[in-house]
Design an enzyme around this catalytic site. Structure first.
Site, PDB file in Angstrom:
ATOM      1  N   HIS A 123      10.371 -26.380  -2.155  1.00 53.24           N
ATOM      2  CA  HIS A 123       9.158 -26.714  -0.988  1.00 53.24           C
ATOM      3  C   HIS A 123      10.116 -26.132   0.173  1.00 53.24           C
ATOM      4  O   HIS A 123      11.247 -26.151   0.391  1.00 53.24           O
ATOM      5  CB  HIS A 123       9.056 -28.283  -1.276  1.00 53.24           C
ATOM      6  CG  HIS A 123       8.278 -28.675  -0.054  1.00 53.24           C
ATOM      7  ND1 HIS A 123       8.463 -28.874   1.132  1.00 53.24           N
ATOM      8  CD2 HIS A 123       7.011 -29.008  -0.160  1.00 53.24           C
ATOM      9  CE1 HIS A 123       7.287 -29.377   1.718  1.00 53.24           C
ATOM     10  NE2 HIS A 123       6.327 -29.584   1.009  1.00 53.24           N
ATOM     11  N   ASP A 207      16.264 -32.344  -4.595  1.00 52.41           N
ATOM     12  CA  ASP A 207      15.001 -32.746  -3.760  1.00 52.41           C
ATOM     13  C   ASP A 207      14.228 -33.545  -5.032  1.00 52.41           C
ATOM     14  O   ASP A 207      13.877 -33.222  -5.913  1.00 52.41           O
ATOM     15  CB  ASP A 207      14.451 -31.576  -3.668  1.00 52.41           C
ATOM     16  CG  ASP A 207      12.942 -31.730  -2.818  1.00 52.41           C
ATOM     17  OD1 ASP A 207      12.462 -32.970  -2.882  1.00 52.41           O
ATOM     18  OD2 ASP A 207      12.149 -30.982  -2.367  1.00 52.41           O
ATOM     19  N   GLN A 210       9.296 -35.264  -5.485  1.00 52.26           N
ATOM     20  CA  GLN A 210       8.469 -35.273  -6.551  1.00 52.26           C
ATOM     21  C   GLN A 210       8.962 -36.125  -7.686  1.00 52.26           C
ATOM     22  O   GLN A 210       7.989 -36.755  -8.680  1.00 52.26           O
ATOM     23  CB  GLN A 210       7.625 -34.050  -7.120  1.00 52.26           C
ATOM     24  CG  GLN A 210       7.144 -33.030  -5.901  1.00 52.26           C
ATOM     25  CD  GLN A 210       5.819 -33.683  -5.782  1.00 52.26           C
ATOM     26  OE1 GLN A 210       5.304 -34.386  -6.329  1.00 52.26           O
ATOM     27  NE2 GLN A 210       5.313 -33.441  -4.627  1.00 52.26           N
ATOM     28  N   LYS A 233       5.016 -40.589  -1.216  1.00 49.05           N
ATOM     29  CA  LYS A 233       4.588 -40.041  -2.302  1.00 49.05           C
ATOM     30  C   LYS A 233       4.756 -41.048  -3.560  1.00 49.05           C
ATOM     31  O   LYS A 233       4.452 -40.767  -4.584  1.00 49.05           O
ATOM     32  CB  LYS A 233       5.206 -38.821  -2.769  1.00 49.05           C
ATOM     33  CG  LYS A 233       5.151 -37.471  -1.564  1.00 49.05           C
ATOM     34  CD  LYS A 233       5.702 -36.364  -2.165  1.00 49.05           C
ATOM     35  CE  LYS A 233       5.738 -35.408  -1.037  1.00 49.05           C
ATOM     36  NZ  LYS A 233       4.655 -34.511  -0.736  1.00 49.05           N
ATOM     37  N   CYS A 373       3.159 -25.465   0.734  1.00 47.01           N
ATOM     38  CA  CYS A 373       4.370 -25.581   1.157  1.00 47.01           C
ATOM     39  C   CYS A 373       5.582 -24.883   0.395  1.00 47.01           C
ATOM     40  O   CYS A 373       6.642 -25.342   0.365  1.00 47.01           O
ATOM     41  CB  CYS A 373       4.855 -26.749   1.689  1.00 47.01           C
ATOM     42  SG  CYS A 373       3.759 -27.376   3.142  1.00 47.01           S
TER      43      CYS A 373
HETATM   44  N1  PLP Z   1       9.944 -31.682  -1.476  1.00 48.53           N
HETATM   45  C1  PLP Z   1       9.116 -31.493  -2.427  1.00 48.53           C
HETATM   46  C2  PLP Z   1       9.420 -30.990  -3.728  1.00 48.53           C
HETATM   47  C3  PLP Z   1       7.633 -31.873  -1.878  1.00 48.53           C
HETATM   48  O1  PLP Z   1       6.736 -31.986  -2.749  1.00 48.53           O
HETATM   49  C4  PLP Z   1       7.502 -32.234  -0.585  1.00 48.53           C
HETATM   50  C5  PLP Z   1       6.255 -32.701  -0.253  1.00 48.53           C
HETATM   51  O2  PLP Z   1       4.909 -32.256  -0.428  1.00 48.53           O
HETATM   52  C6  PLP Z   1       8.730 -32.431   0.322  1.00 48.53           C
HETATM   53  C7  PLP Z   1       9.855 -32.054  -0.372  1.00 48.53           C
HETATM   54  C8  PLP Z   1       8.509 -32.658   1.770  1.00 48.53           C
HETATM   55  O3  PLP Z   1       8.178 -34.021   1.976  1.00 48.53           O
HETATM   56  P1  PLP Z   1       7.655 -34.519   3.103  1.00 48.53           P
HETATM   57  O4  PLP Z   1       6.508 -33.651   3.833  1.00 48.53           O
HETATM   58  O5  PLP Z   1       7.253 -36.023   3.025  1.00 48.53           O
HETATM   59  O6  PLP Z   1       8.932 -34.533   4.258  1.00 48.53           O
END
Ligand code: PLP
Length: 416
Positions: A123, A207, A210, A233, A373
């Site tokens: 992401h 990360d 998810q 999430k 993203c």
């Molecule tokens: N990492 C992953 C795999 C994500 O799916 C997301 C959000 O979609 C993020 C990081 C970033 O999360 P946030 O926008 O809540 O900071």
């Protein structure tokens, strides 16, 4: 492990009672943000109605209650991911957690000759912060490619990984535990062990944005030094995320933001810093949001994370063959439910994802269309965008059928 009783679970989510365009809402966008159970909404309301005050400051009853509620939430999150509460830092979201690590860890710990190893699957939250500090710090960023075609499509190219790791120069390895686009579950603990075997000074960042909402999480077993995720999430509110890490590493890092709360002493000549995790929580923190996240963790723990995962695997066993049986549909990512989560991206021949998303919305089905993203990964899939249906604890097998019916309706709409 108990199977989830979806009908009972659904009753806990007031938003699922609403209609969209005159149809019952089918919410398949939980990878973007999940819906919130009544217990989370009530916990936040109760906090504001009964205990609202600033934390760590006052000596009055409300200040003590607010502090206790905030620190209780930290304890709940720590137990949920099996981490030391001293290493649980509340941030705004996962993105902010990565920025803390980029500016306070990578920018100081890495330099010329070091490699920061990431993947093509990340992401933007786990790409851009490192890129921002890289020119100043001088390290090199390398990416493990994602296999585009064949039976392993959507997984990391482990030969390329081994080659880079064998240089012994990987000083920071960062990887998503679960892809938000193709659902791939990465073998994080194994990859982390290989990185450490080649360089004992390497730091591993995961990360979990998810994975933490969908899989049982054990920070110790992951072999990770840091884990970043977002509350929204995982049935919690927006405005709160978590940077969980080893307290001794956090201790060694300079603060990210300065201000109140993060200090031990301030004179006009300089400042000494508070202990972790407070050193990384400058200013008034998201107190009600922490309380909400604590309630979300309670809710998920009561369901049982093994049951959450089993429910999603059962849904995948319906959704993957059902999607594959629709003419013109290609599903991206791993084909076996055991190797993937319930974020399912697909393409429909001849149709643009934004058109698909728009027409499906008219059918009451909320899916995501776009680059999610994760532009480098979506580009690899041969497109600028995909349509993504993502499932969670409140989704039923009937909703899988609603998804398929909506895709068929979309196809009919465009061939009229
Ligand atoms: N990492 C992953 C795999 C994500 O799916 C997301 C959000 O979609 C993020 C990081 C970033 O999360 P946030 O926008 O809540 O900071």
């Amino acid at each position: 492990m108990d199977a989830l009783d979806v009908e009972t679970v659904r009753k806990d989510f007031p938003i699922l009672e609403r209609q969209v365009h005159g149809r019952p809402l089918v919410y398949l966008d939980s990878a973007a943000t999940s819906q919130k159970p009544q217990a989370v909404l009530d916990a936040m309301d109760r906090y504001y109605e009964q205990s609202n005050a600033n934390v760590h400051r006052g000596v009055h009853a409300l200040a003590e209650e607010a502090t206790e509620a905030y620190e209780n939430a930290r304890g709940k999150v720590a137990r949920f991911i099996r981490a030391d509460p001293r290493g649980v830092v509340f941030t705004k979201n996962a993105t902010e957690a990565f920025n803390v690590l980029a500016y306070s860890l990578a920018a100081n710990r890495l330099g010329d000759g070091d490699i920061l190893l990431s993947t093509q699957m990340e992401h933007h939250a786990n790409l851009v912060p490192w890129q921002l500090v890289q020119p100043r710090a001088g390290f090199e960023i390398r990416y493990i490619p994602v296999i585009a075609l064949g039976p392993d499509a959507g997984t990391l190219d482990l030969d390329a990984f081994d080659e880079i790791v064998a240089t012994g120069r990987v000083k920071l390895f960062t990887v998503t535990a679960m892809s938000n686009v193709v659902g791939t579950i990465n073998p994080v603990a194994d990859l982390a062990a290989r990185v450490r075997a080649a360089n004992s000074e390497a730091v591993v960042v995961v990360d979990g944005a998810q994975s933490v909402p969908h899989l049982p999480t054990d920070l110790l077993a992951l072999e990770a030094d840091f884990l970043c995720f977002s509350g929204h999430k995982m049935l919690g509110p927006t405005g709160i995320g978590v940077l969980a890490g080893k307290p001794e590493l956090l201790d060694d890092m300079p603060p990210f933001l300065g201000g109140g709360e993060m200090i031990a002493n301030v004179t006009l000549e300089g400042t000494t810093f508070n202990e972790v995790p407070y050193k990384f929580e400058a200013g008034t923190p998201p107190i009600a949001e922490a309380v909400g996240l604590g309630a979300a963790v309670d809710y998920l723990s009561a369901l049982g994370m093994e049951s959450v995962r089993a429910h999603e695997v059962a849904l995948l066993e319906h959704v993957l063959p059902a999607l594959n049986s629709v003419e013109g549909v290609t599903v991206h990512g791993p084909t076996d439910p055991s190797g993937r989560g319930a974020a399912v991206s697909f393409a429909v021949e001849g149709l643009h994802p934004h058109d698909i998303g728009t027409i499906m919305d008219r059918e009451g089905v909320a899916v995501r269309a776009g680059h999610h993203c994760a532009k480098p990964l979506v580009r690899l899939l041969g497109s600028a965008a995909t349509t993504r249906a993502s499932f969670y604890v409140y989704n039923s097998v009937d909703e899988v059928q609603a998804l398929i019916d909506a895709i068929e309706a979309t196809k009919r709409f465009f061939v009229r």
